[in-house]
Design a protein around this motif. Structure first.
Motif: not given
Length: 158
Positions: A126, A128-131
């Motif tokens: 992932e 840093e934006e959780g994607r």
């Protein structure tokens, strides 16, 4: 390295479904330049800010095969660890990774095949934006249990 004791990773019988490893990675210039130099990859999408800024990505990308290198290293060093060998990989890259990204890597053993001496490792990375930027699975042959050198050297003695 000669004379230095090396520890092998987990053997097949030591591994359990659900066993996991996680780590954070930062993609810095040093790693990018070393990788691109080693592979002689001059793709402008990876190194030229002026070119990349005119694409839908807007900035240079990290080569996907470089991400696989980080994953392979984590498998080779931690789960299952030294002595293992990756025999198959199925990976997708749902979102691009940009220079200077901070990534979270997660590995988990999802299957153990004793007959074929293989494990399946689920891979998720992932940003840093959780994607999810890497999603897949790898079939890995863990380190083999080695016979004792002493047992072999003494087999001629009664």
């Amino acid at each position: 390295m000669i004379g230095k004791k090396r520890k092998l990773g987990s053997k097949l019988k030591e591994l359990k479904v659900g066993q996991s490893y996680s780590a954070d990675l930062t993609i810095a210039d040093k790693e990018l330049l070393l990788f691109l130099g080693l592979t002689d990859d001059a793709n402008p999408l990876y190194i030229q800010h002026d070119y990349a800024s005119q694409t839908p990505f807007k900035q240079p990308l990290v080569p996907p095969v470089m991400l696989i290198g980080f994953i392979n290293s984590a498998i080779s060093m931690y789960l299952p660890g030294p002595g293992c060998h990756i025999v198959e990989q199925q990976v997708t890259y749902p979102h691009p990774v940009y220079h200077y990204a901070v990534l979270s890597l997660y590995l988990e053993v999802t299957d153990i095949n004793e007959e074929d001496h293989l494990i399946t490792v689920m891979v998720k990375v992932e940003d840093e934006e959780g994607r999810i930027v890497v999603d897949g699975k790898m079939k890995v042959c863990p380190a083999y249990e080695l016979e004792s050198m002493n047992a072999k050297s003494l087999e001629n003695f009664y």
